[in-house]
Design an enzyme around this catalytic site. Structure first.
Site, PDB file in Angstrom:
ATOM      1  CG  ASP A 153       1.770 -11.537  10.969  1.00  0.00           C
ATOM      2  OD1 ASP A 153       2.719 -11.173  10.230  1.00  0.00           O
ATOM      3  OD2 ASP A 153       1.032 -10.744  11.608  1.00  0.00           O
TER       4      ASP A 153
ATOM      5  NE  ARG B  85      -3.321  -0.077   2.910  1.00  0.00           N
ATOM      6  CZ  ARG B  85      -4.618  -0.169   2.625  1.00  0.00           C
ATOM      7  NH1 ARG B  85      -5.255   0.852   2.107  1.00  0.00           N
ATOM      8  NH2 ARG B  85      -5.275  -1.267   2.882  1.00  0.00           N
TER       9      ARG B  85
ATOM     10  CB  THR C 260      -2.181   7.037  -3.332  1.00  0.00           C
ATOM     11  OG1 THR C 260      -1.589   5.733  -3.358  1.00  0.00           O
ATOM     12  CG2 THR C 260      -1.250   8.028  -3.998  1.00  0.00           C
TER      13      THR C 260
ATOM     14  CG  ASP D 264      -0.987 -11.308   8.465  1.00  0.00           C
ATOM     15  OD1 ASP D 264      -0.160 -12.048   7.893  1.00  0.00           O
ATOM     16  OD2 ASP D 264      -1.084 -10.091   8.239  1.00  0.00           O
TER      17      ASP D 264
HETATM   18  N1  URA Z   1      -4.325 -11.267   4.195  1.00  0.00           N
HETATM   19  C1  URA Z   1      -4.274 -12.123   5.248  1.00  0.00           C
HETATM   20  O1  URA Z   1      -3.223 -12.646   5.593  1.00  0.00           O
HETATM   21  N2  URA Z   1      -5.412 -12.385   5.915  1.00  0.00           N
HETATM   22  C2  URA Z   1      -6.608 -11.853   5.574  1.00  0.00           C
HETATM   23  O2  URA Z   1      -7.610 -12.159   6.215  1.00  0.00           O
HETATM   24  C3  URA Z   1      -6.643 -10.964   4.468  1.00  0.00           C
HETATM   25  C4  URA Z   1      -5.483 -10.688   3.799  1.00  0.00           C
END
Ligand code: URA
Length: 242
Positions: A237, A136, A140, A234
């Site tokens: 992670d 990102r 913007t 995530d």
């Molecule tokens: N990326 C991720 O790792 N988890 C999500 O829920 C959305 C995007």
């Protein structure tokens, strides 16, 4: 945005009566010809249950994600062209077989997509793999291409595009634009994904009608932070951090 219905179905072998099968939430169905959702088998649902569970530790998360990735790669390869290929067996008989046709490469969307590279290498010996980093833009708030390293002859290859989580679809859309700008026609891109949101899938499928998506599961929707729900958190992670 969340779809109203999270479909719950009896999951199990066809020969069992419905009342003898346990029920589980299965993938939302979609009506796009260019989207393939893996068959919602007991194995797949059990594997997804492990990686969705917040108590699953990193070792198990990696092991069971890798099993799902392997299923996605095997299904994705079924979308590549083949030609008739008769062979002679050691007992002197003919077998009317098939051979893969065309060169392929993998392209992972960093960082989570890199987790899918090994599954592709396990199926395709010495496959070329490129990478795209999209993040990102702080100014913007739009996705921006930060880095790419792609095979120089990518325009002559089929591309298996790798990203396990498909939320809004912003990075995957940008990745496809990058591939198209390097001469890869849309119809030679196959997007492999573990978990998608219904809005991401419909965006993508209507924007790129000739590209194929293979996903393990279309979830209910997105939360206000654009996490997929129920989701698995995530992915990067959980796969990469202790
Ligand atoms: N990326 C991720 O790792 N988890 C999500 O829920 C959305 C995007």
């Amino acid at each position: 945005t969340t779809s109203e219905i999270a479909p719950t179905k009896c999951v199990g072998p066809d020969y069992r009566a419905e009342e003898q099968k346990p029920t589980a939430t299965v993938s939302t169905a979609v009506n796009f010809d260019n989207v393939t959702v893996l068959s919602q088998t007991p194995q797949l649902i059990a594997l997804l249950s492990i990686i969705r569970d917040k108590r699953t530790d990193r070792g198990d998360f990696i092991f069971y994600s890798n099993r799902i990735i392997r299923l996605l790669v095997e299904e994705g390869l079924n979308h590549l062209p083949t030609v008739e290929h008769p062979v002679t067996t050691p007992v002197g008989r003919m077998y009317d077989g098939l051979a893969f046709q065309g060169k392929i490469c993998g392209v992972s969307i960093m960082r989570a997509g890199e987790a899918m590279e090994q599954g592709l290498r396990d199926c395709c010996r010495s496959v070329r793999i490129g990478k795209i980093l999209i993040q990102r833009d702080e100014e913007t708030a739009q996705p921006k291409l930060f880095y790419d390293k792609l095979p120089e002859d990518i325009a002559d290859r089929w591309v298996l595009l790798l990203d396990p989580m498909f939320a809004t679809g912003g990075s995957a859309i940008m990745a496809v634009e990058v591939l198209k700008s390097r001469g890869v026609p849309e119809e030679r891109i196959i997007f492999l994904n573990i978990l998608a949101s219904p809005e991401g899938i419909s965006n993508f499928a209507s924007k790129f009608p000739k590209l194929r998506t293979v996903t393990a599961f279309i979830d209910q929707g997105l939360d206000d932070k654009n996490y997929i729900v129920p989701g698995l958190g995530d992915f990067g992670d959980r796969y990469y951090s202790m």
